[in-house]
Design an enzyme around this catalytic site. Structure first.
Site, PDB file in Angstrom:
ATOM      1  CD  GLU A  21      -2.889  -1.348   0.280  1.00 44.75           C
ATOM      2  OE1 GLU A  21      -2.899  -0.531  -0.665  1.00 44.75           O
ATOM      3  OE2 GLU A  21      -3.670  -2.301   0.352  1.00 44.75           O
ATOM      4  CG  HIS A  61      -4.308   0.312   5.688  1.00 41.24           C
ATOM      5  ND1 HIS A  61      -5.668   0.465   5.564  1.00 41.24           N
ATOM      6  CD2 HIS A  61      -4.037  -0.927   5.215  1.00 41.24           C
ATOM      7  CE1 HIS A  61      -6.184  -0.628   5.037  1.00 41.24           C
ATOM      8  NE2 HIS A  61      -5.219  -1.503   4.825  1.00 41.24           N
ATOM      9  CG  HIS A  73      -7.320  -4.859   7.786  1.00 37.84           C
ATOM     10  ND1 HIS A  73      -6.703  -6.010   7.326  1.00 37.84           N
ATOM     11  CD2 HIS A  73      -6.999  -3.884   6.885  1.00 37.84           C
ATOM     12  CE1 HIS A  73      -6.033  -5.750   6.213  1.00 37.84           C
ATOM     13  NE2 HIS A  73      -6.177  -4.464   5.930  1.00 37.84           N
ATOM     14  CD  GLU A  96     -15.264  12.204  24.045  1.00 35.04           C
ATOM     15  OE1 GLU A  96     -14.163  12.718  23.783  1.00 35.04           O
ATOM     16  OE2 GLU A  96     -16.092  12.733  24.807  1.00 35.04           O
ATOM     17  CG  HIS A 141      -9.214  -3.172   2.692  1.00 41.89           C
ATOM     18  ND1 HIS A 141      -8.501  -3.561   1.590  1.00 41.89           N
ATOM     19  CD2 HIS A 141      -8.295  -3.070   3.687  1.00 41.89           C
ATOM     20  CE1 HIS A 141      -7.228  -3.711   1.914  1.00 41.89           C
ATOM     21  NE2 HIS A 141      -7.078  -3.407   3.187  1.00 41.89           N
TER      22      HIS A 141
HETATM   23  P1  13P Z   1       0.978  -5.419   3.157  1.00 45.12           P
HETATM   24  O1  13P Z   1       1.353  -6.727   3.802  1.00 45.12           O
HETATM   25  O2  13P Z   1       1.551  -5.321   1.762  1.00 45.12           O
HETATM   26  O3  13P Z   1       1.341  -4.240   4.019  1.00 45.12           O
HETATM   27  O4  13P Z   1      -0.596  -5.398   2.963  1.00 45.12           O
HETATM   28  C1  13P Z   1      -1.441  -5.499   4.055  1.00 45.12           C
HETATM   29  C2  13P Z   1      -2.732  -4.803   3.828  1.00 45.12           C
HETATM   30  O5  13P Z   1      -3.374  -4.400   4.791  1.00 45.12           O
HETATM   31  C3  13P Z   1      -3.220  -4.597   2.456  1.00 45.12           C
HETATM   32  O6  13P Z   1      -4.229  -3.635   2.412  1.00 45.12           O
HETATM   33 ZN    ZN Z   2      -5.345  -3.518   4.297  1.00 46.14          ZN
END
Ligand code: 13P
Ligand code: ZN
Length: 272
Positions: free
Chosen positions: A117, A140, A142, A170, A211
């Site tokens: 990413e 980033h 999840h 909040e 995602h």
């Molecule tokens: P990477 O292992 O390349 O960092 O990817 C993980 C991810 O969250 C893809 O969106």
């Molecule tokens: Zn990801």
């Protein structure tokens, strides 16, 4: 000479990625972080640039991030393992003057490279630096409830923002500008990078439907705090879905905005 592995930068990323793993947000290799480090701080550990190898970026980075140094999680690496072996799971790179190559100064032992990413990260750094020269982090991850919430509501940033603000007092205080939303897209591409960066011109948070989420900040706490507040709020939203009796009234959200002198995202709450 001071060792980079002992630096506060490696320590900060190692600690936060362990926490994020334990929160259940970063399964397997899920999630990635990039940390812009000022040259004067790099020089404390590397008096001059000596590169281990070059990595092709496969896109052209914006001028604002060229000649800059980034500590970046490696692609395919697990957040849970960073603290045990930072030098394999992280890398310190310098973006070259043409914006096409990353010069490796430290890390990615065993032949690793930057997260898949990295286009989204570098393009988001560029977008945020143009509105806030102090931005240092793109994160980033999840987070479970944030993904659930994006799955259950329309792909619309006014709707997403409003539901968050109305679930937790909040929320409007922490992200008065709201949250940007992208539809489900192929990740790891230049296209999602451009789309994310476009949202980052107006938002510090961008939801990737089905995602995860992106957060930006001046430091790790800033970026993490934003995402953590969205995730806590999304958890409240999902756990109360279908049972809500006491939704936060518009007047309370406007009252909070007034109290904290916040410029809130237009079009979300109607001013009466
Ligand atoms: P990477 O292992 O390349 O960092 O990817 C993980 C991810 O969250 C893809 O969106
Ligand atoms: Zn990801």
């Amino acid at each position: 000479m001071k060792q980079f592995i002992d630096s506060k930068f490696v320590k900060e990323i190692s600690e936060i990625t362990s926490n994020m793993y334990r929160l259940g947000w970063d399964e397997r290799n899920g999630g990635n972080i990039s940390y812009l480090i000022d040259e004067e701080d790099v020089r404390e550990y590397f008096p001059k640039d000596v590169f281990i190898r070059d990595i092709d970026l496969q896109f052209t980075a914006d001028e604002i991030v060229r000649n800059k140094y980034f500590l970046v999680t490696g692609t395919g690496k697990y957040f849970k393992n960073i603290i045990k072996d930072p030098e394999t799971n992280l890398g310190l790179v310098k973006i070259d003057k043409n914006g096409q190559t990353a010069h490796l100064l430290w890390g990615y032992r065993e032949g690793g490279k930057m997260t898949s990413e990295f286009p989204s990260h570098l393009m988001s750094h560029a977008a945020r630096l143009k509105v806030n020269p102090n931005n240092r982090i793109i994160m980033h991850t999840h987070p479970t409830y944030t993904i659930c919430m994006g799955t259950c509501i329309p792909t619309d940033e006014v709707i997403f923002t409003k539901k968050l603000w109305k679930s937790n007092t909040e929320a409007v205080v922490v992200f008065p500008e709201g949250i940007g939303v992208l539809p489900c897209m192929v990740c790891g591409t230049i296209e999602i990078g451009k789309a994310t960066a476009e949202k980052m011109e107006n938002f510090r948070l961008v939801s990737w439907t089905n995602h995860g989420i992106y957060g930006a900040g001046d430091n790790i706490d800033d970026a993490f705090g934003l995402i953590e507040t969205v995730e806590k709020t999304a958890q409240i939203y999902m756990l109360t879905l279908g049972h809500v009796v006491n939704e936060i009234p518009d007047e309370v959200i406007l009252g909070l905005a007034k109290l904290w002198n916040l410029k809130i995202m237009p079009g979300v709450i109607e001013e009466k």
